[in-house]
Design a protein around this motif. Structure first.
Motif, mmCIF file in Angstrom:
data_model
loop_
_atom_site.group_PDB
_atom_site.id
_atom_site.type_symbol
_atom_site.label_atom_id
_atom_site.label_comp_id
_atom_site.label_asym_id
_atom_site.label_seq_id
_atom_site.Cartn_x
_atom_site.Cartn_y
_atom_site.Cartn_z
ATOM 1 N N LYS A 137 0.666 13.216 3.245
ATOM 2 C CA LYS A 137 1.558 12.060 3.227
ATOM 3 C C LYS A 137 1.793 11.554 4.649
ATOM 4 C CE LYS A 137 3.933 13.352 -0.977
ATOM 5 N NZ LYS A 137 5.169 13.808 -1.577
ATOM 6 N N ASN A 166 0.797 -1.232 0.000
ATOM 7 C CA ASN A 166 0.000 0.000 0.000
ATOM 8 C C ASN A 166 0.832 1.286 0.000
ATOM 9 O OD1 ASN A 166 -2.373 -1.499 0.020
ATOM 10 N ND2 ASN A 166 -2.438 -1.552 2.245
ATOM 11 N N ALA A 167 2.099 1.222 -0.359
ATOM 12 C CA ALA A 167 2.933 2.425 -0.404
ATOM 13 C C ALA A 167 2.633 3.208 -1.678
ATOM 14 C CB ALA A 167 4.402 2.058 -0.354
ATOM 15 N N SER A 168 2.522 4.517 -1.538
ATOM 16 C CA SER A 168 2.324 5.387 -2.696
ATOM 17 C C SER A 168 3.650 5.716 -3.364
ATOM 18 C CB SER A 168 1.647 6.684 -2.273
ATOM 19 O OG SER A 168 0.399 6.426 -1.700
ATOM 20 N N GLY A 169 4.717 5.694 -2.585
ATOM 21 C CA GLY A 169 6.042 5.998 -3.108
ATOM 22 C C GLY A 169 7.074 5.852 -2.015
ATOM 23 N N TYR A 209 6.036 5.939 1.952
ATOM 24 C CA TYR A 209 4.972 6.843 2.391
ATOM 25 C C TYR A 209 3.670 6.460 1.712
ATOM 26 C CZ TYR A 209 5.491 9.516 -1.976
ATOM 27 O OH TYR A 209 5.542 9.884 -3.289
ATOM 28 N N TYR A 210 2.595 6.828 2.360
ATOM 29 C CA TYR A 210 1.246 6.610 1.842
ATOM 30 C C TYR A 210 0.577 7.961 1.705
ATOM 31 C CZ TYR A 210 -3.698 5.467 1.764
ATOM 32 O OH TYR A 210 -5.020 5.403 1.415
ATOM 33 N N GLU A 211 0.002 8.221 0.552
ATOM 34 C CA GLU A 211 -0.666 9.494 0.316
ATOM 35 C C GLU A 211 -2.163 9.313 0.502
ATOM 36 O OE1 GLU A 211 -0.593 13.099 -2.934
ATOM 37 O OE2 GLU A 211 0.810 11.429 -3.097
ATOM 38 N N THR A 212 -2.745 10.098 1.401
ATOM 39 C CA THR A 212 -4.174 10.015 1.679
ATOM 40 C C THR A 212 -4.958 10.629 0.524
ATOM 41 O OG1 THR A 212 -4.240 12.149 2.803
ATOM 42 C CG2 THR A 212 -3.750 10.208 4.158
#
Length: 89
Positions: free
Chosen positions: A75, A21-24, A67-70
């Protein structure tokens, strides 16, 4: 986040272990082991190359975090990986 490095003459190629589930990923590179001077932060994907303005025969310290972006664009960061060192050839 687990980090794998490969150094060449004037750049460092990296591959990060996938985080669910990482955005980047955020990567920091520094000439100081404690990251208190000459620090550069890069936002990137799971693999890439760091090569701009690196000096030959110089030791660099590197760490990364996911990081995970909501949905609102904020972030949320994970923990930093252990510090790895790489020396350009």
């Amino acid at each position: 986040t687990y980090v794998y490095w490969l150094t060449t003459y004037d750049n460092i190629t990296y591959k990060l272990n996938c985080v669910k589930n990482a955005s980047g990923y955020q990567i920091q590179i520094s000439t100081s082991k404690k990251f208190n001077k000459n620090k550069t932060t890069i936002f990137s994907g799971q693999t890439g190359t760091i090569g701009s303005n690196l000096l030959k025969k110089k030791r660099y310290y590197i760490r990364a975090r996911a990081y995970y972006e909501t949905p609102l664009g904020e972030k949320t960061y994970g923990k930093w990986s252990s510090v790895k060192s790489a020396k350009t050839k």
